[in-house]
Each structure stands twice: as structure tokens, then as C-alpha cells.
Design a protein around this motif. Structure first.
Motif, short mmCIF file in Angstrom:
data_model
loop_
_atom_site.label_atom_id
_atom_site.label_comp_id
_atom_site.label_asym_id
_atom_site.label_seq_id
_atom_site.Cartn_x
_atom_site.Cartn_y
_atom_site.Cartn_z
N ARG A 89 70.52 62.17 26.67
CA ARG A 89 69.36 62.91 26.21
C ARG A 89 69.16 62.71 24.71
N ILE A 90 67.96 62.41 24.34
CA ILE A 90 67.60 62.26 22.93
C ILE A 90 66.49 63.26 22.63
N LEU A 97 53.24 67.57 27.37
CA LEU A 97 52.95 66.35 28.11
C LEU A 97 54.28 65.73 28.53
N GLY A 98 54.36 65.30 29.77
CA GLY A 98 55.62 64.73 30.24
C GLY A 98 55.41 63.61 31.23
N SER A 99 56.44 62.80 31.41
CA SER A 99 56.42 61.74 32.41
C SER A 99 57.81 61.61 33.03
N ARG A 100 57.83 61.24 34.29
CA ARG A 100 59.09 61.05 35.01
C ARG A 100 58.96 59.81 35.89
N GLU A 118 66.78 53.82 43.06
CA GLU A 118 67.45 54.93 43.74
C GLU A 118 68.47 55.60 42.84
N SER A 119 69.01 54.88 41.88
CA SER A 119 70.07 55.42 41.04
C SER A 119 69.69 55.56 39.57
N ALA A 120 68.43 55.32 39.21
CA ALA A 120 68.04 55.38 37.80
C ALA A 120 66.73 56.15 37.65
N ARG A 121 66.71 57.09 36.68
CA ARG A 121 65.52 57.89 36.41
C ARG A 121 65.35 58.06 34.91
N PHE A 122 64.09 57.96 34.45
CA PHE A 122 63.78 58.15 33.03
C PHE A 122 62.75 59.27 32.89
N GLU A 123 62.92 60.08 31.87
CA GLU A 123 62.01 61.20 31.62
C GLU A 123 61.66 61.27 30.14
N ARG A 177 55.20 73.59 15.34
CA ARG A 177 56.48 72.97 15.68
C ARG A 177 56.24 71.94 16.77
N SER A 178 56.97 70.83 16.69
CA SER A 178 56.83 69.77 17.68
C SER A 178 58.20 69.27 18.09
N ARG A 179 58.28 68.73 19.30
CA ARG A 179 59.55 68.21 19.80
C ARG A 179 59.27 67.09 20.79
N VAL A 180 60.11 66.07 20.76
CA VAL A 180 60.07 64.98 21.73
C VAL A 180 61.43 64.90 22.40
N PHE A 181 61.43 64.86 23.72
CA PHE A 181 62.67 64.87 24.49
C PHE A 181 62.66 63.69 25.44
N ALA A 182 63.73 62.90 25.44
CA ALA A 182 63.85 61.77 26.35
C ALA A 182 65.20 61.83 27.04
N GLN A 183 65.21 61.45 28.30
CA GLN A 183 66.47 61.48 29.06
C GLN A 183 66.50 60.33 30.04
N ALA A 184 67.65 59.67 30.10
CA ALA A 184 67.91 58.62 31.08
C ALA A 184 69.08 59.07 31.96
#
Length: 480
Positions: free
Chosen positions: A40-41, A440-443, A448-453, A467-474
């Protein structure tokens, strides 16, 4: 959060290494391993006590490893399992000057779970389960969070009952709700003295429509000074003809008062409609040496009614409730506490205040599926609150749309949400006003074994700057 030099971190690293060594002989026989890695970033900008905005970037890789030896299935006599869940975090900002008012450390480590289990079937339906390592305890005896310990749990399984005993070192808690508050003195640094947890429990087993558990747990320090001691239990009956009943209670043995009791009844087909009504009483409790025991705790009771209705492509959820507080008499001390030079508040009744204020709350959420799968949908949610605590009005709209096909796997989803909340409290006018936000989000399920958000959000109000925030997760997950 413990840093790399804290006793808690040192013990966690040692524990994880010990578990790896213990599992090595069984690893060759293990037929199923589950590996999940999340990275997670998070990047955000906010303004605290400094005049300039604070920019912060956190990178948090988290690894879950589970191994199961399925020799215990069928006529075999034992089964081995291992679960490890750890997180390493690095903060690339803000500057050292700004960090003095936030988190003083850049590198952080947390071991959430490191549990080795061995099951032995003695005869027929009689089994023993031994768990070693860092464990999480979640039941009627853990108000407001989890108990966590580094120790052992032994369970004896009989045909219709399971007996359990637990003991070990209490996990220190600082930055999250993991573990008891034995090591959380108010506003003070964590002490070096160890703390302990011991407990016992019994639960019903192998009865389809009845699940019940009772237990006792004590948290204490090396000096034998008890910080918490509770006894309690919970029972669930059903479903019987689409009806179910749940109830539970927790009693504080240290102060001899009822800390929590609840009851809930539900009826209906969960796929189409269901109604649930519940009541809960809770009296906030703290560790024995907490300063919060010297203040009024205002026990409260909740009455709630919830409903769910799903006709065709529509989904409707609604709820309403009332929370009644007990302001109590002028004696705000905890039993046995010795307060010197402390002026206790007036009795609220003689001060012209309502000794039993009530906060009212209600809301509804409606979602319209635009296809049979529900991947494409829109919706809205609204909540109204008034009474004690002032006016609290909330509303938002949301939606999701698939935009990219990925063969056999799910497409990429884009989601959006826009909302606002209004607070108005005559007693705290400086905090009254309207706050708004957008998300705003994307998934994307790549395989089958990999997901990005990816999520981007912003928030603004009249008393805080934008206030602003950006969140990324693999997330990568696979069975080996």
C-alpha cells in the motif's frame, strides 16, 4: 508502534524466527500454502500545527503466509497449520521538522499474527489443539478491540463442548487497537515492565442451531497488579424458520459492575428481506490505573431497528435508533479510587441539566443495479441525527461502472462518491458547519491472483483547510 529497538519488536522478530524453525520439518509434508502480499502506498497533504502544509508518503508492504498440512483429514490423527501476518512500513515524508509533531520514526514494524497450531485426535470426537505464538482474541471479553498475546492456547474438544485455556505476555499497544491497554498510560511513554494475560473459556460445539461461549480473562502486570478482569459470554440461536436470536454480556470483576449486555432478534429471508431489532447497554471501562476512571463515564443504552429489502434489481437498507445516556450522580469516581484535590461535578439534575439525554439517529441507503451482476450500479444514502450532541445530517451519492474487460476475470471498475455532512451543536458552535468530500477509485483484477486498486479523495470544511490523499494498493495472492 514499536521501533526496531523496542523490546516488543525484538520479541516479535525472535518469535517469527522460532516459528519458521519449528515449521521446517512439517513444511515438506504440507500440501497447501496460501501466500498473500499487499503493498500500500498512501500520499496525503494536510495542515496541522505548522503554518505550511505537510506532505506525507507511506509505503506499507504486508505479507500473509498460511500453511496447512491436510494429513489430519479423513482417518489421520493430526493436522498442522501456520499463519503469519506482518507489516513493514516506511515513511518518506514529511521533513524531520514536521515529524516532531507527527510520528517520530520513519521505519516501523508490526507483527499482527504468528501462530503455529497442532491438532491431535485422541479418540473419536475427542481432539486437542495447541496454538503457540502471537494470537488474536476476539469475543465477548474484548470491548472496543482485540486482545493480543504472545503465548499459548490449549483447546480440548469433546463431543458437544470445547474447553480452552490461554496464557502469555500481553502485546504492547500504542498506535492501533491491537492488544489490551495494559501498556497505554494516558499521555505517558510506554513502560518497560511486562504484562500478562490469562484466561479460560468453554463453548458449545457440534450443534447446528446453537453457538454459545463463556469465558474469563485477567490482564495484570509483573507486580501482580490487576489491570482488567472480566467474565462474560455470548449465545446465538438459529436460524429457525428464518428467525435468529443473539445475546451476550460482560461483567467487570474488578469494579463489580455490568460492563456490557446486548440482545438482538432477526427475522426474514436474508436474500429478499430481513428485519432486526436490538438493545445494548454499555458502561465504558478502562485499565485500573487509567486517569479516565476519575471522570464520569456516562453509560448508555441503544435501541435499534434495521431492515433490508431486495426486490429485483433494487437494494434498500434502512435503520433507526435512539441512544439514552446516563449522566449519573455527582460521585464520578471509580470505586476505590483515591482523588486528592479533585472537584467533582455537580449533580446534573440539580444543575438544571437533563440527567438522561437521548440522541436520535436514522438513515436509509438505496442502490439500483443496472445489470444482473450488480457491477453497474448507482445509489444514494442519507442519515439524520438530532437530540443530544446536536444536529447531524449526512448525505451522499455513489456509483460504479465497469470499463475494461479482462477476459475470464473481472473488468476494471471505476467508482465515485460525493457527499457532505452538517453538524450544529449549541454547546460547541466552533465545530458547527458543513463538511464536504469527493472520492474517485478504480479496482482491476488483472488475473486470478493479482489485483490493483487506486483511490483519490479530497475533503474540505470551514474550519479545516482542503485535504487530499491518494491511496494505491497491489495485492498478490496464490496457493502453492
Amino acid at each position: 508502534m514499536p521501533d526496531s529497538h523496542s523490546p516488543s519488536t525484538g520479541r516479535s522478530v525472535y518469535q517469527l524466527g522460532a516459528l519458521v524453525l519449528m515449521m521446517a520439518p512439517a513444511a515438506a509434508r504440507a500440501t497447501a500454502w496460501n501466500v498473500r502480499a499487499d503493498t500500500r502506498i498512501t500520499a496525503d497533504r494536510w495542515r496541522g500545527t505548522l503554518s505550511e502544509p505537510v506532505d506525507r508518503v507511506d509505503v506499507r508492504p504486508r505479507l500473509f503466509l498460511g500453511g496447512w498440512d491436510f494429513e489430519g483429514d479423513g482417518d489421520k490423527t493430526h493436522r498442522f497449520s501456520l499463519v503469519a501476518d506482518l507489516e513493514l512500513a516506511t515513511d518518506f515524508g514529511p521533513t524531520d521538522t514536521a515529524r516532531r509533531v507527527t510520528q517520530p520514526r520513519r521505519a516501523m514494524f508490526e507483527l499482527y499474527q504468528a501462530e503455529l497450531r497442532w491438532r491431535e485426535r485422541l479418540s473419536g470426537q475427542v481432539t486437542t489443539d495447541l496454538k503457540l505464538g502471537r494470537q488474536l482474541l476476539i469475543d465477548a471479553l474484548t470491548p472496543g478491540g482485540w486482545d493480543a498475546l504472545d503465548g499459548a492456547t490449549l483447546r480440548l474438544g469433546l463431543p458437544y463442548i470445547v474447553l480452552e485455556g490461554t496464557g502469555g505476555l500481553a502485546v504492547r499497544r500504542e498506535w492501533n487497537a491491537l492488544g489490551p491497554d495494559v501498556f497505554a498510560p494516558d499521555g505517558a511513554a510506554l513502560p518497560e515492565r511486562p504484562g500478562y494475560i490469562v484466561g479460560a473459556a468453554a463453548e458449545v460445539a457440534n450443534i447446528e442451531t446453537v453457538h454459545a461461549r463463556v469465558g474469563w480473562r485477567r490482564q495484570f502486570e509483573a507486580s501482580d497488579r490487576v489491570q482488567r478482569e472480566d467474565v462474560g459470554g455470548a449465545i446465538t440461536l438459529g436460524p429457525w424458520a428464518n428467525a435468529s436470536l443473539e445475546s451476550g454480556a460482560r461483567f467487570d470483576l474488578l469494579y463489580h459492575w455490568l460492563g456490557e449486555v446486548y440482545a438482538q432478534a432477526g427475522f426474514g429471508d436474508a436474500e429478499l428481506w430481513r428485519l432486526t431489532a436490538g438493545w445494548r447497554y454499555e458502561r465504558p471501562t478502562f485499565g485500573a490505573d487509567s486517569i479516565w476512571n476519575a471522570f464520569s463515564v456516562m453509560p448508555w443504552q441503544d435501541l435499534t431497528l434495521r431492515g433490508h429489502f431486495s426486490p429485483g434489481l433494487w437494494r434498500l437498507n434502512a435503520d433507526a435508533g435512539a441512544r439514552r445516556f446516563d449522566a449519573g450522580p455527582a460521585d464520578a469516581q471509580a470505586p476505590g479510587a483515591e482523588l486528592v484535590g479533585v472537584v467533582l461535578p455537580e449533580d446534573p439534575a440539580t444543575a438544571g441539566l437533563n440527567p438522561h439525554p437521548i440522541a436520535w439517529d436514522g438513515g436509509a441507503r438505496v442502490t439500483r443495479w443496472l445489470d444482473e451482476s450488480g457491477d453497474l450500479h448507482v445509489g444514494a444514502e442519507a442519515r439524520l441525527g438530532f437530540g443530544y450532541g446536536g444536529r447531524r445530517h449526512y448525505g451522499d451519492v455513489f456509483g460504479q461502472v465497469p470499463v475494461l474487460g479482462a477476459g475470464h476475470f473481472a473488468p476494471m471498475f471505476l467508482t465515485a462518491r460525493l457527499g457532505a455532512v452538517e453538524f450544529e451543536d449549541a454547546q460547541r458552535k466552533s465545530f458547527s458547519g458543513i463538511s464536504g468530500w469527493g472520492v474517485l477509485g478504480s479496482r482491476w483484477q488483472v488475473s486470478e491472483s493479482a489485483r490493483f486498486e487506486l483511490v483519490a479523495e479530497g475533503h474540505s470544511s470551514r474550519f479545516t483547510p482542503f485535504r487530499s490523499r491518494v491511496f494505491a494498493q497491489a495485492t498478490l495472492e496464490d496457493w502453492l
